[in-house]
Design an enzyme around this catalytic site. Structure first.
Site, PDB file in Angstrom:
ATOM      1  N   ASN A 144     -50.628 -45.124  28.090  1.00 38.26           N
ATOM      2  CA  ASN A 144     -50.848 -46.541  28.416  1.00 38.26           C
ATOM      3  C   ASN A 144     -52.280 -46.802  28.938  1.00 38.26           C
ATOM      4  O   ASN A 144     -52.701 -47.992  28.498  1.00 38.26           O
ATOM      5  CB  ASN A 144     -49.877 -47.281  29.404  1.00 38.26           C
ATOM      6  N   GLY A 200     -46.707 -39.242  33.499  1.00 39.10           N
ATOM      7  CA  GLY A 200     -45.659 -39.794  32.436  1.00 39.10           C
ATOM      8  C   GLY A 200     -44.387 -40.313  33.203  1.00 39.10           C
ATOM      9  O   GLY A 200     -44.601 -40.730  34.433  1.00 39.10           O
ATOM     10  N   SER A 201     -43.397 -40.258  32.463  1.00 35.70           N
ATOM     11  CA  SER A 201     -42.227 -40.860  33.069  1.00 35.70           C
ATOM     12  C   SER A 201     -41.540 -39.525  33.921  1.00 35.70           C
ATOM     13  O   SER A 201     -41.714 -38.546  33.912  1.00 35.70           O
ATOM     14  CB  SER A 201     -41.112 -41.058  31.993  1.00 35.70           C
ATOM     15  N   GLU A 246     -47.652 -37.114  38.264  1.00 40.07           N
ATOM     16  CA  GLU A 246     -47.955 -38.641  38.277  1.00 40.07           C
ATOM     17  C   GLU A 246     -47.064 -39.439  37.500  1.00 40.07           C
ATOM     18  O   GLU A 246     -47.139 -39.564  36.362  1.00 40.07           O
ATOM     19  CB  GLU A 246     -49.461 -39.069  37.864  1.00 40.07           C
ATOM     20  N   CYS A 301     -48.690 -48.355  35.026  1.00 38.22           N
ATOM     21  CA  CYS A 301     -47.596 -47.675  36.028  1.00 38.22           C
ATOM     22  C   CYS A 301     -47.653 -48.190  37.498  1.00 38.22           C
ATOM     23  O   CYS A 301     -46.721 -48.272  38.028  1.00 38.22           O
ATOM     24  CB  CYS A 301     -48.203 -46.013  36.042  1.00 38.22           C
ATOM     25  N   GLU A 305     -37.574 -48.914  35.297  1.00 39.06           N
ATOM     26  CA  GLU A 305     -38.862 -49.392  35.037  1.00 39.06           C
ATOM     27  C   GLU A 305     -39.230 -50.326  33.855  1.00 39.06           C
ATOM     28  O   GLU A 305     -38.840 -49.666  32.820  1.00 39.06           O
ATOM     29  CB  GLU A 305     -39.966 -48.210  35.177  1.00 39.06           C
TER      30      GLU A 305
END
Ligand code: NAD
Length: 455
Positions: free
Chosen positions: A114, A187-188, A209, A243, A331
């Site tokens: 992103n 990432g997720s 993260e 994020c 999310e």
């Protein structure tokens, strides 16, 4: 060359100790800055192809961020890597105590799509500033940015020092079988768990993260104009694919109507129309379909239009939302803003405390008591009062999650420490041995030791 060979070569290279030299680190930080500036246009073109991100947004949220990071480390490298003297306690006299910052060795950075440049290169910059070798795997979802990053890194850096590796899930799975001294993943939460599990096999430390549902709370004591302006900017930046974007809104009921009107005003003013080059597209059809499915037509307050061909989703506000609604389960990561109203600030904070800890949280108020409750009762990675997202832009603040939103942090000094080992060294003089340390022991010696330790 196979990736396993590259990792082996990086291990050998690290052992030569060249990366520990400050001049060496400085030289390659300068080099990275130079190649980014030289290839600036290629970077803009690639991200434009991937998801229509404008030159303005790419400069302000990616390129300037990376250059600022490099400049920070160039300026502070010496002081950050300096051995730190600490006090030596009574039982260790006569001696000196020092903390030596040691690079960890071989780092693996796995990036998200992103903010593809910032999220892959910012950890790389911290890793090499701290004196490590590094393999970086940008996200394959933003294919063009992955290719341009791979090219500019591999054309300009020796692979035994810094190497960019192209790949998707299969390649990352292979990469995770290799042994690194640290894995830095963005990432997720779902994939974060896969990375953590793979790292545990080698006891490799990780920084994760991750994401989560970050709330923005607006109370009746907020400056509603400024709150609306900042929330609209932060939510629809990168089309919500941020994020730390406010995922959903909690608004005090007595000001809800006025606040929604103000949100609408700013969405219109900021001009997020399909023809606007300043409004980013959704990354791919999979995410587009996931997002449009979350738009419940009966709950649209504003927006709700989309175009699948163009991967365009209009900024959308949903009202009359309950915690059970589908849009509140995961999310969102897109330009959809659900709004829930509340009447009691304490109750809403208690409700939030029962949810997974988010990466960020935001409070808009002028009420001192509410600010204290927000800071002391809620756990979240980091956040702002009367602002959104911008805490990331201060390199003096750590950036990272807590609980489900991540492990560890970076940016500025915190990034340097993330990729360093703090090695403790006590150096003693070779004279003046206290007899009580050595056997044979006696009650008298124990008495002295107890006295010394204040028992
Ligand atoms: P993702 O977890 O799908 O992918 C991230 C990376 O993991 C990619 O490089 C991908 O190739 C790799 N990967 C994907 N599946 C894998 C698997 N099964 N095994 C091994 N590797 C795999 O995340 P994404 O879609 O790129 O990014 C979106 C998520 O990232 C959101 O949840 C967002 O909140 C979070 N995020 C967090 C931060 C942060 O700084 N905390 C920043 C950006 C995004």
């Amino acid at each position: 060359m196979e990736i396993s060979d590259i990792v082996s070569k990086q291990k050998e290279f690290f052992k030569t100790n060249q990366t520990k030299n400050i001049k060496f680190r400085r030289m390659y930080l300068e080099k990275l800055k130079e190649v980014i500036i030289k290839n600036e246009n290629l970077l803009y073109e690639a991200i434009e192809k991937d998801f229509g991100k404008s030159r303005f947004d790419t400069f302000t949220t990616e390129i300037s961020f990376i250059i600022n990071d490099i400049n920070y480390y160039l300026k502070n490298l010496k002081s950050l890597s300096k051995t730190k003297k600490v006090r030596t306690n009574l039982i260790n006299q006569i001696g000196k105590s020092r903390i030596h910052l040691e690079p960890l060795g071989n780092i693996l950075v796995i990036g998200a799509w992103n903010y593809p440049y910032q999220l892959s290169l910012s950890p790389v910059i911290a890793a090499i500033a701290a004196g490590n070798c590094c393999v970086v795997k940008p996200s394959e979802i933003a294919e063009n940015t992955m290719k341009v990053m791979t090219k500019i890194i591999n054309d300009n850096f020796p692979p035994e020092y810094l190497y960019a590796y192209e790949g998707g899930i299969d390649e990352t799975t292979e990469l995770l079988k290799l042994r690194f001294d640290k894995i830095f993943f963005t990432g997720s939460t779902k994939v974060g768990k896969i990375v953590y599990e793979a790292a545990s096999k080698n006891l490799t430390p990780v920084t994760l993260e991750l994401g989560g549902k970050s709330p923005a709370i607006v109370t009746k004591d907020a400056n509603l104009e400024i709150a609306a302006k900042r929330i609209v900017w932060g939510k629809f930046l990168n089309a919500g694919q941020t994020c730390v974007a406010p995922d959903y809104l909690l608004v005090e009921e007595s000001v809800q109507e006025q606040f929604l009107e103000t949100l609408r005003k700013y969405i219109k003013e900021f001009d997020y129309k399909p023809e606007s080059e300043h409004y980013t597209r959704i990354i791919n059809v999979k995410n587009f379909d996931r997002l449009t499915h979350l738009i419940n037509k009966d709950k649209i307050y504003f927006g709700g239009n989309f175009n699948r061909e163009e991967l365009y989703i209009e900024p959308t506000i949903l009202t009359h939302i309950n915690w059970e609604d589908e849009v509140m389960q995961e999310e969102i990561f897109g330009p959809i803003l659900p709004v829930i109203s509340f009447t009691n600030f304490n109750i809403i904070v208690n409700q939030l405390s029962d949810l997974e800890k988010p990466l960020a949280a935001y409070l808009f108020t002028s009420n001192a008591e509410e600010k204290e409750i927000f800071k002391n009762k809620l756990s979240f990675g980091g956040g702002c009062i009367n602002e959104v997202i911008m805490h990331l832009g201060n390199e003096n603040l750590p950036f990272g999650g807590v609980g489900n939103s991540g492990i560890g942090n970076y940016h500025g000094k915190f990034g340097f420490d993330t990729f360093s080992h703090q090695k403790a060294i006590l150096e003693k003089v070779t004279w003046g041995e206290p007899k009580i340390k050595y056997p044979p022991y006696s009650e008298k010696k124990l008495g002295w030791i107890r006295k010394l330790l204040n028992f």
